[in-house]
Write a protein that holds these residues in place. Structure first.
Motif, PDB file in Angstrom:
ATOM      1  N   LYS A 202     -45.187  29.022  -0.395  1.00  0.00           N
ATOM      2  CA  LYS A 202     -44.920  28.273  -1.693  1.00  0.00           C
ATOM      3  C   LYS A 202     -43.647  28.375  -2.053  1.00  0.00           C
ATOM      4  N   ILE A 203     -42.718  27.306  -2.524  1.00  0.00           N
ATOM      5  CA  ILE A 203     -41.302  27.414  -2.902  1.00  0.00           C
ATOM      6  C   ILE A 203     -41.538  27.485  -4.290  1.00  0.00           C
ATOM      7  N   SER A 204     -40.148  27.423  -4.404  1.00  0.00           N
ATOM      8  CA  SER A 204     -39.662  27.510  -5.803  1.00  0.00           C
ATOM      9  C   SER A 204     -39.001  26.189  -6.530  1.00  0.00           C
ATOM     10  N   LEU A 205     -39.486  25.125  -7.373  1.00  0.00           N
ATOM     11  CA  LEU A 205     -38.390  24.321  -7.894  1.00  0.00           C
ATOM     12  C   LEU A 205     -37.670  24.414  -9.297  1.00  0.00           C
ATOM     13  N   ARG A 206     -37.395  25.711  -9.393  1.00  0.00           N
ATOM     14  CA  ARG A 206     -36.644  26.328 -10.019  1.00  0.00           C
ATOM     15  C   ARG A 206     -35.216  26.074  -9.498  1.00  0.00           C
ATOM     16  N   SER A 207     -33.778  25.887 -10.590  1.00  0.00           N
ATOM     17  CA  SER A 207     -32.810  25.636 -10.921  1.00  0.00           C
ATOM     18  C   SER A 207     -32.010  26.978 -10.657  1.00  0.00           C
ATOM     19  N   ARG A 208     -31.477  27.327  -8.835  1.00  0.00           N
ATOM     20  CA  ARG A 208     -30.748  27.822  -8.551  1.00  0.00           C
ATOM     21  C   ARG A 208     -29.358  27.895  -8.761  1.00  0.00           C
ATOM     22  N   ASN A 209     -28.426  28.519  -9.491  1.00  0.00           N
ATOM     23  CA  ASN A 209     -26.970  28.732  -8.923  1.00  0.00           C
ATOM     24  C   ASN A 209     -26.239  29.327  -7.015  1.00  0.00           C
ATOM     25  N   ILE A 210     -25.088  28.901  -7.130  1.00  0.00           N
ATOM     26  CA  ILE A 210     -24.749  29.183  -5.749  1.00  0.00           C
ATOM     27  C   ILE A 210     -22.999  30.033  -6.334  1.00  0.00           C
TER      28      ILE A 210
ATOM     29  N   TRP B 240     -28.384  23.691  -8.311  1.00  0.00           N
ATOM     30  CA  TRP B 240     -29.358  22.847  -6.956  1.00  0.00           C
ATOM     31  C   TRP B 240     -30.762  23.413  -7.126  1.00  0.00           C
ATOM     32  N   ARG B 241     -31.378  22.195  -6.706  1.00  0.00           N
ATOM     33  CA  ARG B 241     -32.919  22.587  -6.972  1.00  0.00           C
ATOM     34  C   ARG B 241     -33.485  21.837  -5.786  1.00  0.00           C
ATOM     35  N   VAL B 242     -34.881  21.985  -5.629  1.00  0.00           N
ATOM     36  CA  VAL B 242     -35.762  21.006  -5.093  1.00  0.00           C
ATOM     37  C   VAL B 242     -36.509  20.227  -5.786  1.00  0.00           C
ATOM     38  N   GLU B 243     -36.613  19.028  -4.905  1.00  0.00           N
ATOM     39  CA  GLU B 243     -37.081  18.238  -5.670  1.00  0.00           C
ATOM     40  C   GLU B 243     -38.208  17.771  -4.678  1.00  0.00           C
ATOM     41  N   ASN B 244     -38.138  17.264  -3.262  1.00  0.00           N
ATOM     42  CA  ASN B 244     -38.685  16.649  -2.295  1.00  0.00           C
ATOM     43  C   ASN B 244     -39.401  17.871  -1.883  1.00  0.00           C
ATOM     44  N   THR B 245     -40.404  18.789  -1.350  1.00  0.00           N
ATOM     45  CA  THR B 245     -40.763  19.737  -1.401  1.00  0.00           C
ATOM     46  C   THR B 245     -41.449  19.482   0.418  1.00  0.00           C
ATOM     47  N   ALA B 246     -41.520  18.119   1.010  1.00  0.00           N
ATOM     48  CA  ALA B 246     -41.645  18.097   2.264  1.00  0.00           C
ATOM     49  C   ALA B 246     -40.218  17.963   3.289  1.00  0.00           C
TER      50      ALA B 246
ATOM     51  N   LEU C 281     -26.604  17.179   1.238  1.00  0.00           N
ATOM     52  CA  LEU C 281     -28.616  17.625   0.837  1.00  0.00           C
ATOM     53  C   LEU C 281     -29.048  16.882   0.611  1.00  0.00           C
ATOM     54  N   GLY C 282     -29.300  15.588   0.160  1.00  0.00           N
ATOM     55  CA  GLY C 282     -30.034  15.036   0.309  1.00  0.00           C
ATOM     56  C   GLY C 282     -31.539  15.320   1.413  1.00  0.00           C
ATOM     57  N   LYS C 283     -31.418  15.310   2.673  1.00  0.00           N
ATOM     58  CA  LYS C 283     -31.851  15.290   4.048  1.00  0.00           C
ATOM     59  C   LYS C 283     -32.728  16.635   3.637  1.00  0.00           C
ATOM     60  N   ALA C 284     -32.051  17.451   2.674  1.00  0.00           N
ATOM     61  CA  ALA C 284     -32.876  18.558   1.950  1.00  0.00           C
ATOM     62  C   ALA C 284     -33.675  18.713   1.534  1.00  0.00           C
ATOM     63  N   GLY C 285     -34.286  17.863   1.051  1.00  0.00           N
ATOM     64  CA  GLY C 285     -35.086  17.583  -0.345  1.00  0.00           C
ATOM     65  C   GLY C 285     -34.642  17.725  -1.862  1.00  0.00           C
ATOM     66  N   VAL C 286     -33.253  18.305  -1.736  1.00  0.00           N
ATOM     67  CA  VAL C 286     -32.332  18.704  -2.437  1.00  0.00           C
ATOM     68  C   VAL C 286     -31.617  18.004  -3.298  1.00  0.00           C
ATOM     69  N   ILE C 287     -31.836  18.182  -4.980  1.00  0.00           N
ATOM     70  CA  ILE C 287     -30.818  17.777  -6.165  1.00  0.00           C
ATOM     71  C   ILE C 287     -29.463  18.251  -6.621  1.00  0.00           C
ATOM     72  N   VAL C 288     -28.638  18.053  -6.528  1.00  0.00           N
ATOM     73  CA  VAL C 288     -27.382  18.856  -6.346  1.00  0.00           C
ATOM     74  C   VAL C 288     -27.431  18.764  -8.529  1.00  0.00           C
ATOM     75  N   GLU C 289     -27.220  19.345  -8.937  1.00  0.00           N
ATOM     76  CA  GLU C 289     -27.513  19.307 -10.822  1.00  0.00           C
ATOM     77  C   GLU C 289     -26.045  19.438 -10.946  1.00  0.00           C
ATOM     78  N   GLU C 290     -25.630  20.475 -10.676  1.00  0.00           N
ATOM     79  CA  GLU C 290     -24.084  20.653 -11.038  1.00  0.00           C
ATOM     80  C   GLU C 290     -23.277  21.313 -10.298  1.00  0.00           C
ATOM     81  N   ALA C 291     -21.445  20.915 -10.107  1.00  0.00           N
ATOM     82  CA  ALA C 291     -21.184  21.987  -9.215  1.00  0.00           C
ATOM     83  C   ALA C 291     -19.291  21.557  -9.518  1.00  0.00           C
ATOM     84  N   ARG C 292     -19.196  22.407  -9.977  1.00  0.00           N
ATOM     85  CA  ARG C 292     -17.341  22.579 -10.516  1.00  0.00           C
ATOM     86  C   ARG C 292     -16.282  23.852  -9.607  1.00  0.00           C
TER      87      ARG C 292
END
Length: 289
Positions: free
Chosen positions: A95-103, A126-132, A192-203
Motif C-alpha cells: 500500500k502506498i499513499s498518494l496524498r500530499s505530504r509536507n517536509i 510533494w506527492r507520489v504520482e508514479n507508484t511503480a 525527484l522525478g525518477k522516484a515518481g514524485v511530483i513537487v507541488e510547492e517549495a518555498r
C-alpha cells in the motif's frame, strides 16, 4: 518502471461467491460423512480449502491511496480505485499513499554565491504520482525525497547571493522570493522525478546570516540604508535650493551675484541636510555686511 493498471474484482461479489463455496463445502462434507461416501468428503474438503485460499485476496483502498501488486517478484499493476477489491491471493500487496505530504526542513548552514555563511530552510509539498517508480526505482522513496531535498536546497543557496550589495536587479535569496521558490521547485522536480514524485510547492521557510557574521552584516545593511537615505535627502535639498533661486529670480525679489548665490546655496544645504536643527542668525545689515 512504467505504471500499469492492475486488474481486480469486486470485493462484494467475490465475497458472495466465497460464501456459496463455504456453504457448499460444508453441505458436501456433512452429506459425505452421513452417507459414508468418501468422494463427497474429499470434495467438501477441497471446496473448504478453496474458501481458505480465496480469503487472503480481499483488500480495501481508501481515497488517495494505491495498492501495488507483485506476483513472485514481478510487477503486475497498481490499483488506485477506492473501495473493496479482490485479487489473486498469491499477489503480494504494497500500500502506498498518494496524498500530499509536507517536509518542514531543518535549518542548515551553507555558503551563498558570495561565500557568506547563511542559515536556510525550506518547506516542500510533494506527492507520489508514479507508484511503480516510487516502489521499484528507489530503495525508500520517503528517505530519497528527504535527502534529495536537502541536497537541492544546498545547491540552490550556492547559486544566488543572500542580498544585493548594489543597486542591481540580480536575483537574490532575500529579495527575489518568488523566483527563488520557482528555481527550488524546478531543481527538486528534476531530482525527484525518477522516484515518481511530483513537487507541488517549495518555498524558503527560514533565511538568515550565520551567527558569526550576523552582526557585521547588520552594520553593513545599516550603512547602506544610511547612504541611500542621505542620497535622497541631498537630491531633495538640491531641488529645493534650485526652486528657491528660480523663484527669487522670476519674481524679482532680490538680485544676487554669484558669490551671494553660492553663500545662499551653502546655507540652505546646511539647513536642509543637517542632522540637527540650525540656529538662525538675523542679519540686520545689507547684503554685503
Amino acid at each position: 518502471m512504467q505504471e500499469v493498471k492492475g486488474k481486480t474484482y469486486s470485493g462484494g461479489l467475490t465475497l458472495l461467491m466465497t460464501m456459496l463455496v463455504l456453504i457448499l463445502s460444508v453441505v458436501t462434507f456433512i452429506v459425505g460423512v452421513n452417507m459414508e461416501f468418501a468422494v463427497l468428503v474429499i470434495l467438501g474438503l477441497v471446496l473448504f480449502t478453496g474458501f481458505i485460499f480465496i480469503i487472503p485476496g480481499f483488500f480495501t483502498i481508501q481515497p488517495n491511496q494505491a495498492m501495488v501488486l507483485v506476483l513472485f517478484g514481478k510487477y503486475v499493476g497498481t490499483v488506485k480505485n477506492e473501495g473493496w477489491h479482490w485479487a489473486n491471493p498469491f499477489y503480494s500487496k504494497k500500500k502506498i499513499s498518494l496524498r500530499s505530504r509536507n517536509i518542514n526542513g531543518d535549518k542548515i548552514k551553507v555558503n551563498d554565491e558570495m561565500g557568506n555563511p547563511i542559515e536556510i530552510a525550506a518547506v516542500i509539498v510533494w506527492r507520489v504520482e508514479n507508484t511503480a517508480e516510487a516502489i521499484f526505482d528507489v530503495d525508500n522513496y520517503v528517505d530519497y525525497v528527504n535527502v534529495q531535498s536537502e541536497s537541492a536546497l544546498r545547491h540552490l543557496a550556492g547559486m544566488y547571493p543572500y542580498d544585493n550589495t548594489e543597486d542591481t536587479h540580480t536575483i537574490s535569496l532575500r529579495g527575489s522570493t518568488d523566483e527563488v521558490a520557482e528555481a527550488l521547485k524546478n531543481e527538486l522536480q528534476q531530482r525527484l522525478g525518477k522516484a515518481g514524485v511530483i513537487v507541488e510547492e517549495a518555498r524558503l521557510s527560514h533565511l538568515a546570516y550565520a551567527p558569526e557574521i550576523a552582526a557585521a552584516m547588520l552594520q553593513r545593511q545599516q550603512a547602506a540604508a544610511i547612504i541611500a537615505a542621505r542620497q535622497k535627502i541631498v537630491e531633495g535639498a538640491v531641488g529645493m535650493v534650485q526652486m528657491a533661486l528660480t523663484k527669487l529670480s522670476e519674481n524679482e525679489i532680490v538680485e544676487l551675484d554669484e558669490e551671494r548665490k553660492a553663500a545662499m546655496v551653502s546655507n540652505l544645504l546646511v539647513v536642509l541636510c543637517g542632522e540637527k536643527n540650525t540656529q538662525p542668525v538675523i542679519n540686520t545689515g545689507t547684503l554685503h555686511n
